[in-house]
Design an enzyme around this catalytic site. Structure first.
Site, PDB file in Angstrom:
ATOM      1  N   TYR A 144       0.856  -1.184   0.000  1.00 17.31           N
ATOM      2  CA  TYR A 144       0.000   0.000   0.000  1.00 17.31           C
ATOM      3  C   TYR A 144       0.891   1.232   0.000  1.00 17.31           C
ATOM      4  O   TYR A 144       1.825   1.331   0.783  1.00 17.31           O
ATOM      5  CB  TYR A 144      -0.890   0.010   1.248  1.00 17.31           C
ATOM      6  CG  TYR A 144      -1.825   1.201   1.319  1.00 17.31           C
ATOM      7  CD1 TYR A 144      -2.869   1.352   0.414  1.00 17.31           C
ATOM      8  CD2 TYR A 144      -1.662   2.178   2.302  1.00 17.31           C
ATOM      9  CE1 TYR A 144      -3.729   2.443   0.490  1.00 17.31           C
ATOM     10  CE2 TYR A 144      -2.530   3.262   2.382  1.00 17.31           C
ATOM     11  CZ  TYR A 144      -3.555   3.392   1.472  1.00 17.31           C
ATOM     12  OH  TYR A 144      -4.405   4.467   1.541  1.00 17.31           O
ATOM     13  N   ASP A 239       9.253   2.722   0.009  1.00 21.28           N
ATOM     14  CA  ASP A 239       8.192   3.411   0.733  1.00 21.28           C
ATOM     15  C   ASP A 239       8.328   3.040   2.206  1.00 21.28           C
ATOM     16  O   ASP A 239       7.935   1.966   2.641  1.00 21.28           O
ATOM     17  CB  ASP A 239       6.821   3.000   0.180  1.00 21.28           C
ATOM     18  CG  ASP A 239       5.691   3.735   0.890  1.00 21.28           C
ATOM     19  OD1 ASP A 239       5.979   4.482   1.844  1.00 21.28           O
ATOM     20  OD2 ASP A 239       4.520   3.551   0.489  1.00 21.28           O
ATOM     21  N   LYS A 267       3.794   9.027   8.819  1.00 20.24           N
ATOM     22  CA  LYS A 267       3.553   8.435  10.135  1.00 20.24           C
ATOM     23  C   LYS A 267       4.528   8.950  11.209  1.00 20.24           C
ATOM     24  O   LYS A 267       4.366  10.080  11.636  1.00 20.24           O
ATOM     25  CB  LYS A 267       3.524   6.909  10.008  1.00 20.24           C
ATOM     26  CG  LYS A 267       2.387   6.505   9.032  1.00 20.24           C
ATOM     27  CD  LYS A 267       1.984   5.076   9.016  1.00 20.24           C
ATOM     28  CE  LYS A 267       0.692   4.908   8.233  1.00 20.24           C
ATOM     29  NZ  LYS A 267       0.761   4.186   6.983  1.00 20.24           N
TER      30      LYS A 267
HETATM   31  C1  LIG Z   1       0.129   4.621   5.621  1.00 22.92           C
HETATM   32  C2  LIG Z   1       0.946   4.387   4.425  1.00 22.92           C
HETATM   33  C3  LIG Z   1       0.887   5.236   3.300  1.00 22.92           C
HETATM   34  C4  LIG Z   1      -0.109   6.351   3.201  1.00 22.92           C
HETATM   35  O1  LIG Z   1       0.113   7.364   4.103  1.00 22.92           O
HETATM   36  P1  LIG Z   1      -1.105   8.388   4.421  1.00 22.92           P
HETATM   37  O2  LIG Z   1      -0.497   9.356   5.364  1.00 22.92           O
HETATM   38  O3  LIG Z   1      -2.205   7.558   4.983  1.00 22.92           O
HETATM   39  O4  LIG Z   1      -1.493   9.014   3.123  1.00 22.92           O
HETATM   40  C5  LIG Z   1       1.779   5.011   2.271  1.00 22.92           C
HETATM   41  N1  LIG Z   1       2.658   3.992   2.308  1.00 22.92           N
HETATM   42  C6  LIG Z   1       2.728   3.156   3.359  1.00 22.92           C
HETATM   43  C7  LIG Z   1       3.751   2.084   3.361  1.00 22.92           C
HETATM   44  C8  LIG Z   1       1.858   3.314   4.429  1.00 22.92           C
HETATM   45  O5  LIG Z   1       1.923   2.446   5.449  1.00 22.92           O
END
Ligand SMILES: *Cc1c(COP(=O)(O)O)cnc(C)c1O
Length: 429
Positions: A144, A239, A267
């Site tokens: 994701y 990511d 995060k």
């Molecule tokens: C949570 C998450 C996102 C998205 O971040 P948001 O602040 O919710 O837009 C992207 N990549 C990873 C790996 C994530 O865990």
């Protein structure tokens, strides 16, 4: 457990907010029941509107690594907020946070702040396309990367939890530029690259996925991707929105000893304020506006309240590296505890863990990619979730999410968690 007030709030919320929530996975759709409305939180505990207390294993999906209302962060925000909440002009705080990141992460020379993980990955992909002059990107099923169009192709996390891993509204044109690979399948990636020779701008991956539960890279997989990307002039994007500053200050890159070309953060970097970032080598990053031609901007990017929160938390983590060892120990205790209880239950199970990310999958198969992660999204998980919730343990309401530990979790909290699991497993048999 009394949930009268949460139930009534959810009914009212549903009249004004689509589905009653501002982010889908909060709605409890995949586990059944109504979401719990939170009033406040402190340390490892959340308190709902009915006065129930929960040991929190979501930690705002990661940011609350030092627990809720962490005093240094609260103080820093309080002091700073008196000077206004936003200027739309540069501040010294932005330099301090950027400097801390660039000086701590070896392959990061420049960092651009944005407002969410989604913005970070969207911008990183645009930059990779602009920099290489190529258009296609490779992503992995079950990874994701936020809700950007290019990534909603077999996405993990909330998207798959609700049964829409690929969303309507994403155009065919966008979808055809996203090539899909399977995590831990290096051969599959090689074939994709061969079949699209010279056309691939970027390969984006959660180096240690946390959005299909926690999944670990098999030996040689990420090393192989690094090699292919270097050979084929493909920008490797890690990511690290979830893993960054969580698996250690240097995130998965440091834990695995592999360097990407671009890294995305979110995060933890914002300590619970809306922050994301993308970062990397100078030559690539200088391709962004205003110095370069790739456009990316944000009215609230680098917001002073968000920056001071992030800066305070990251500085604390940098100054207290033992936090990571202690988190690892706490998570290890949970893993050991579950592993000693589960064999007696007759339930199918697999546990994956890295540092303070852990997931329990109700399948006996090893969970190493999106398909095998799906085997654990079943009735067992729903029962487990609700059994834990009613005993005061708040787990992510999805079989596709990693649990996130926070540092204030005490020995007693962990014992209560394991005892709750024992009782819940008994109910499930
Ligand atoms: C949570 C998450 C996102 C998205 O971040 P948001 O602040 O919710 O837009 C992207 N990549 C990873 C790996 C994530 O865990």
């Amino acid at each position: 457990m009394n949930t009268t007030r949460s139930k009534s709030l959810f009914q009212t919320a549903s009249k004004y907010i689509p589905g009653g929530v501002n982010s889908p996975v909060r709605a409890f759709k995949s586990v059944g029941g109504d979401p719990i409305f939170i009033q406040k939180a402190k340390g490892a505990y959340m308190y709902d509107e009915d006065g129930n207390r929960f040991i929190d294993y979501i930690a705002s999906w990661g940011p609350m690594i030092m627990g809720h209302a962490f005093e240094p962060v609260v103080k820093a925000i309080q002091e700073r907020v008196e000077n206004s909440t936003s200027f739309g002009a540069p501040t010294e705080l932005e330099i301090q946070l950027a400097q801390l990141i660039c000086e701590s992460i070896p392959n990061v020379d420049r960092v651009r702040m944005v407002n969410s993980g989604t913005e970070a990955t969207m911008s990183a992909i645009r930059l990779a396309r602009g920099f290489t002059g190529k258009e296609k990107v490779i992503k992995f099923a079950g990874c994701y990367h936020g809700h950007g169009d290019s990534f909603l192709i077999k996405a993990g996390s909330g998207a798959v939890t609700l049964g829409h891993p690929s969303s309507p509204g994403v155009t065919k044109g966008t979808a055809k530029d996203t090539l899909l690979a399977e995590y831990n399948d290096l051969l599959g990636v090689k074939e994709l690259v061969e079949a699209n020779k010279g056309e691939i701008a970027a390969l984006i991956i959660e180096p240690i996925p946390g959005n299909m539960g926690c999944i670990l890279p098999e030996e040689g997989f990420l090393e192989g991707l690094r090699e292919i990307c270097t050979q084929e002039n493909i920008i490797l994007i890690f990511d690290e929105v979830m893993t960054g500053f969580r698996l250690g200050f240097g995130g998965a890159q440091q834990a695995l000893g592999i360097e990407a070309d671009l890294v995305t953060y979110g995060k933890v970097i914002g300590a619970g304020m809306p922050v994301g970032a993308y970062a990397g080598r100078e030559d690539i990053m200088e391709f962004i506006a205003p110095n370069g031609p790739v456009y990316q901007a944000g009215t609230l990017s680098g917001n002073p309240i968000a920056m001071v929160a992030g800066l305070t938390l990251l500085q604390y983590l940098k100054d207290h590296p033992q936090v990571y060892d202690e988190l690892d120990q706490k998570c290890h205790t949970i893993q050991n505890g579950l592993e000693s209880i589960l064999p007696e239950t007759g339930l199918p199970w697999t546990i994956n863990r890295k540092g303070s990310m852990i997931s329990l999958h109700f399948t006996n198969e090893s969970v190493r990619d999106f398909d095998s992660a799906g085997k654990g999204a079943n009735e067992h998980f729903k029962k487990f979730f609700h059994g834990m919730l009613k005993r005061g343990v708040y787990l992510p309401p999805s079989a596709y999410e990693s649990w996130f530990l926070s540092h204030p979790l005490s020995k007693e909290d962990i014992e209560h968690t394991l005892e709750s699991a024992r009782l819940t497993f008994r109910e499930m048999q």
